[in-house]
Design an enzyme around this catalytic site. Structure first.
Site, PDB file in Angstrom:
ATOM      1  CG  HIS A  81      -1.932   1.292   1.318  1.00  0.00           C
ATOM      2  ND1 HIS A  81      -3.206   1.178   0.491  1.00  0.00           N
ATOM      3  CD2 HIS A  81      -1.850   2.209   1.880  1.00  0.00           C
ATOM      4  CE1 HIS A  81      -3.706   2.294   0.734  1.00  0.00           C
ATOM      5  NE2 HIS A  81      -2.831   3.035   1.607  1.00  0.00           N
ATOM      6  CG  HIS A 101      -9.689   3.731   3.596  1.00  0.00           C
ATOM      7  ND1 HIS A 101     -10.391   3.937   4.768  1.00  0.00           N
ATOM      8  CD2 HIS A 101      -8.560   4.050   3.719  1.00  0.00           C
ATOM      9  CE1 HIS A 101      -9.203   4.143   5.820  1.00  0.00           C
ATOM     10  NE2 HIS A 101      -8.219   3.993   5.158  1.00  0.00           N
TER      11      HIS A 101
END
Length: 749
Positions: free
Chosen positions: A55, A104
């Protein structure tokens, strides 16, 4: 247990460390030891593990993402590009706009409300950190099958989280999408975007320069929520609908964020910061290492001065915590007192936690003991780079050979009518008012277009009516059939949507959502989509200013459809000249712009009527997209059209139904020569729009299209209270409205 200091680490090289549990590979752990010349301390291991996660480090994707820089079109508008918190473009009159889209996804599946809420909070802080006042948000969303029981858990929670956080901040939600597909069942996509406005001179960057300058952490206290949050959680595949690592999802406080925004803007106004960074993924590990890495020296941090919500947190946990509503600023010593005064005025906790040094190391201390001594670039910017193997999946040829153009078509006018009603009632084509009504779309008073318009639009300057528009689009079905073309179609649709509103497309942000990069087939999809998007941005002259990659959207060995979501930002000189989608004036003429062909691969019709995915997606013609955009912008500016709606999912009939329902007026349509009614209504050929033209402007408009070489076919007139396809069928607006508006509330009841 005694503190694991740098001295202790040097003296105990053989201590077993939990590198595997923290998501690191064996060779990555070995590389950390090589960089440091010793084993890492527990705090250093924590920092590397979150910053070298997929990420944060983009280790599987960055070899492909570099195309966005290598193929970047020349753009006078671009002020800040890839590499900062968000891209910045010049929109004229001394104004700059910053915008970005991020994901998200994994946190929102585990805890829908907080996952989505903190996604909004994080992207807003990215925009704030550039020096801008956030002015609007958008939310491209993907969920599993609409009738699946778990969708009833995830969707309402996500929508409530986005609405709750954004509404409390006082930010209008002006755009986005809601798409349902079984492929997203265990991996919903919650992408969030934000736009901010500033003057050119107000741009701020994330760097720590100037030895002796102070490092100030301000905002919320640091807690145990989100330890390893998105940095670890978003870097692993879900198994059996559950991640094997379940760190706490971050918890948001929008009222704290609102105070942080106003506090930060006042600090900017008084020119009190030399560098600034928000705390998002990887928390303090990210903020300190990135600020030091981008600066001209080193940094020393006293970690025990960090204000805590939980006094039991270890140094490693403090460094990994992704607690929300926090910022990190670099401030010259003589400005610290004023900085702290402003924070106190806004009831924002602010603490000097360190200073910029003349060295080249990031050094972190805990009660006087050194626990971190690292080259900051090795943490922030020199993580692993993977050249993962990729190959075209074995099933791709069979999928493309399963031609949707050969599916059975309606044999009678009644069947055609029935399929129209079925299409507009399908969850993907139905009204999303149940979702968007939970968002405040008009707070601040500068929203001029919002859902369900083609693009969201906000006024930037109240005197001149300068404005900006944004649209987000992505079609995972198209990308599954052909990821190169699918990514280009996502860009083309967002570009078209912005142009249809009357704004000139300027720049692009993207959120690239894919399955596991460890699967060569998924990696091929990613490589092809990235290549396609970079090529298309170059051809359309719209540079990518930044974005996000979300990988491991996969349950077991089942990945989501490749889903590149593309946001296009545009500028309009005068928002009063904007073009809505509503057909509002009876007697106006309807023109179809562009060419219609038999193109049904990945189409809404093939999904709704046949539950089919196969064939090739519609062809892309970027020259035609540019020409169509120019015509739509000129026609809007010069008052030649009163409404425009781009043609995409569902084809002409979906666009006409939406425009009729939006304006409360019907339409009489005539099938053009050379087309059958079915293709006319349902084809998803690209580079098309439907416009309503006042009769007084018909000649001027058609002359412009003819002179520029854009096909413009008169297909009907705004009239009555039904959509009437001459010689085929008629369906009243009442029937259309009932079909269109009842679906989502019915599913979620």
């Amino acid at each position: 247990m005694s503190l694991d200091t740098v001295k202790h680490a040097t003296e105990t090289p053989d201590v077993e460390q939990p590198w595997k549990e923290l998501g690191l590979k064996e060779d990555e752990y070995a590389r950390i030891r090589e960089i440091l010349g010793r084993r890492p301390t527990g705090a250093e291991l924590a920092m590397y593990s979150v910053m070298w996660s997929e990420h944060c480090s983009y280790k599987s994707s960055k070899v492909h993402l570099k195309q966005f820089s290598e193929k970047k079109p020349q753009s006078e508008a671009m002020l800040v590009g890839i590499g900062e918190n968000a891209g910045v473009v010049d929109v004229g009159q001394g104004y700059a706009v910053t915008f970005k889209v991020e994901s998200h996804n994994h946190p929102s599946y585990i805890e829908p409300y907080q996952g989505a809420a903190t996604g909004v909070g994080g992207i807003v802080r990215d925009i704030l950190a550039m020096g801008a006042r956030p002015v609007a948000v958008v939310d491209p969303l993907r969920f599993g099958a609409a009738d699946h029981p778990d969708t009833k858990r995830v969707l309402p929670g996500v929508v409530a989280g986005i609405g709750g956080y954004g509404n409390c901040l006082g930010l209008p939600n002006i755009g986005g999408e809601v798409v349902f597909d079984a492929c997203y069942q265990g991996n919903p996509l919650v992408n969030a975007g934000c736009i901010g406005v500033m003057k050119h001179e107000d741009i701020h960057l994330a760097k720590a320069s100037g030895a002796g300058n102070k490092v100030i952490l301000y905002g919320a206290r640091t807690g145990g929520d989100g330890i390893g949050g998105v940095s670890v959680l978003a870097s692993e595949t879900f198994d059996d609908a559950k991640p094997t690592k379940r760190p706490a999802v971050q918890v948001g406080d929008p009222f704290q964020e609102k105070l942080l925004i106003e506090c930060t803007l006042e600090i900017f106004k008084e020119q009190l910061v030399a560098g600034i960074q928000d705390l998002g993924g990887a928390g303090l590990s990210c903020a300190t290492s990135e600020l030091a890495s981008a600066g001209s020296g080193g940094m020393r941090v006293e970690l025990d001065t960090v204000p805590l919500r939980d006094a039991t947190l270890s140094p490693e946990e403090i460094l990994m915590s992704e607690s929300q509503e926090r910022m990190c600023a670099i401030v010259e010593p003589d400005k610290v007192d004023r900085f702290l005064e402003i924070c106190e005025k806004w009831d924002v906790i602010a603490t000097v936690i360190g200073e910029v040094t003349e060295g080249e190391r990031l050094e972190i201390f805990w009660h006087g003991e050194q626990i971190v001594d690292v080259p900051p670039r090795s943490v922030a910017h020199e993580g692993p780079t993977y050249h993962r193997p990729f190959s075209r999946p074995d099933w791709q040829d069979a999928l493309q050979a399963d031609d949707a153009n050969k599916l059975p078509r309606p044999a009678t006018s009644q069947e055609l009518r029935d399929q129209v009603l079925k299409l507009v009632a399908h969850p993907n084509q139905a009204s999303k008012a149940w979702v968007t009504d939970q968002y405040d779309r008009f707070v601040q008073g500068n929203t001029v277009l919002a859902q369900p318009e083609d693009a969201g639009m906000v006024r930037v300057d109240e005197k001149t009516n300068l404005g900006v528009a944004i649209a987000t689009d992505g079609n995972g079905r198209y990308a599954k059939l052909d990821p190169y073309t699918g990514a280009q179609l996502a860009l083309a649709e967002a570009y078209r949507n912005v142009a249809a509103s009357g704004a000139k497309p300027l720049a692009v942000s993207d959120c690239l959502n894919f399955g596991s990069p460890e699967d060569p087939g998924v990696m091929w999809q990613f490589a092809e989509a990235t290549r396609g998007l970079a090529d298309a941005c170059l051809e359309l002259g719209a540079p990518v200013t930044g974005g996000n990659v979300s990988l491991y959207n996969q349950t077991g060995d089942v990945a989501i459809h490749p889903t590149p979501v593309v946001a296009v930002l545009g500028v309009i000189d005068d928002v009063t000249r904007r073009t809505p989608i509503a057909f509002a004036e009876e007697g106006q003429l309807l023109y179809l712009l562009g060419d219609t062909r038999e193109e049904f691969g990945g189409s809404a019709w093939s999904q709704v009527v046949h539950d089919h995915l196969g064939g090739l997606p519609p062809a892309v013609d970027l020259d035609r997209e540019r020409l169509l955009g120019e015509i739509l912008i000129a026609a809007s500016r010069d008052g030649m059209i009163d409404a425009a709606h781009d043609l995409s999912d569902g084809g002409l009939v979906q666009a006409v139904a939406e425009s009729c329902l939006r304006g409360g007026k019907g339409a009489r349509l005539v099938v053009p020569d050379g087309l059958d009614a079915f293709t006319f209504l349902f084809s998803e050929s690209q580079g098309r729009a439907v416009v309503s033209v006042p009769r007084s402007e018909e000649l001027r408009f058609t002359d412009m299209c003819g002179a520029r070489g854009l096909p413009a076919t008169r297909i009907g007139v705004v009239d009555g209270d039904a959509v009437d396809v001459q010689g085929e069928f008629s369906v009243t607006l009442g029937e259309l409205r009932e079909a269109h508006e009842a679906t989502i509330p019915g599913l979620l009841a």
